[in-house]
Scaffold this motif. Structure first.
Motif, PDB file in Angstrom:
ATOM      1  N   ALA A 256       0.439  -1.130   0.591  1.00 28.76           N
ATOM      2  CA  ALA A 256       0.139   0.025   0.029  1.00 28.76           C
ATOM      3  C   ALA A 256       0.992   1.389   0.078  1.00 28.76           C
ATOM      4  N   PRO A 257       0.323   2.463  -0.558  1.00 25.14           N
ATOM      5  CA  PRO A 257       1.106   3.478  -0.613  1.00 25.14           C
ATOM      6  C   PRO A 257       1.212   4.174   0.435  1.00 25.14           C
ATOM      7  N   GLY A 258       2.443   4.776   0.966  1.00 28.22           N
ATOM      8  CA  GLY A 258       2.275   5.401   1.825  1.00 28.22           C
ATOM      9  C   GLY A 258       2.570   4.777   3.258  1.00 28.22           C
ATOM     10  N   THR A 259       2.445   3.335   3.132  1.00 29.02           N
ATOM     11  CA  THR A 259       3.430   2.905   4.433  1.00 29.02           C
ATOM     12  C   THR A 259       5.425   2.417   3.971  1.00 29.02           C
ATOM     13  N   GLY A 260       5.233   2.755   3.889  1.00 29.59           N
ATOM     14  CA  GLY A 260       6.951   3.030   3.345  1.00 29.59           C
ATOM     15  C   GLY A 260       7.873   1.645   2.881  1.00 29.59           C
ATOM     16  N   ALA A 261       6.877   1.401   2.322  1.00 30.76           N
ATOM     17  CA  ALA A 261       7.462  -0.119   2.370  1.00 30.76           C
ATOM     18  C   ALA A 261       7.803   0.223   0.520  1.00 30.76           C
ATOM     19  N   ALA A 262       6.517   0.871   0.048  1.00 36.82           N
ATOM     20  CA  ALA A 262       6.628   1.296  -1.278  1.00 36.82           C
ATOM     21  C   ALA A 262       7.356   2.398  -1.969  1.00 36.82           C
ATOM     22  N   ASP A 263       7.513   3.313  -0.871  1.00 39.69           N
ATOM     23  CA  ASP A 263       8.276   5.124  -0.786  1.00 39.69           C
ATOM     24  C   ASP A 263       9.620   4.266  -0.697  1.00 39.69           C
ATOM     25  N   ASP A 264      10.433   3.701  -0.433  1.00 38.52           N
ATOM     26  CA  ASP A 264      11.581   3.290  -0.404  1.00 38.52           C
ATOM     27  C   ASP A 264      12.428   2.285  -1.535  1.00 38.52           C
ATOM     28  N   ALA A 265      11.687   2.177  -2.691  1.00 38.49           N
ATOM     29  CA  ALA A 265      11.952   1.651  -3.575  1.00 38.49           C
ATOM     30  C   ALA A 265      12.794   2.322  -4.376  1.00 38.49           C
ATOM     31  N   PRO A 266      14.169   1.918  -5.100  1.00 39.05           N
ATOM     32  CA  PRO A 266      14.834   2.942  -5.340  1.00 39.05           C
ATOM     33  C   PRO A 266      13.690   3.213  -7.120  1.00 39.05           C
TER      34      PRO A 266
END
Length: 112
Positions: free
Chosen positions: A96-106
């Protein structure tokens, strides 16, 4: 002595015939037993709930081994379902966007 035995046999056979024809009354209504462990109404069932079920037995009982097999399978399938749901919910939360996992992707977040 012979006549005493014949008379006793006649009484036994007559009594059995009387009972078989309904003259001796009928069986009483079955007593409604209750399950010792009540199933929860406020939440979904879990494996532990199924493991704690002990069905009551009566004169007209049930085949315990077959019922136990069904309860074991039901409990295993409930446990598998719960594990799978938890796994899928964790995967959705991670993606899910905004959880941090997707934001850390290069490369993510820089292309807008």
């Amino acid at each position: 002595m012979f006549w005493v035995i014949v008379a006793a046999m006649a009484v036994v056979v007559g009594g059995a015939a009387l009972v078989a024809l309904g003259g001796g009354g009928s069986l009483p209504e079955a007593v409604h037993d209750r399950i010792a462990a009540r199933l929860p109404q406020e939440r979904p069932l879990t494996r532990t709930d199924v493991d704690e079920i002990r069905l009551p037995m009566a004169v007209r009982g049930y085949r315990m081994d077959e019922v136990d097999d069904v309860l074991d399978r039901l409990g295993a399938e409930l446990a598998y379902r719960d594990d799978r749901i938890a796994e899928l919910e964790a995967a959705v939360a991670a993606a899910a966007p905004g959880t941090g996992a997707a934001d850390d992707a290069p490369g993510r977040g820089e292309q807008e």
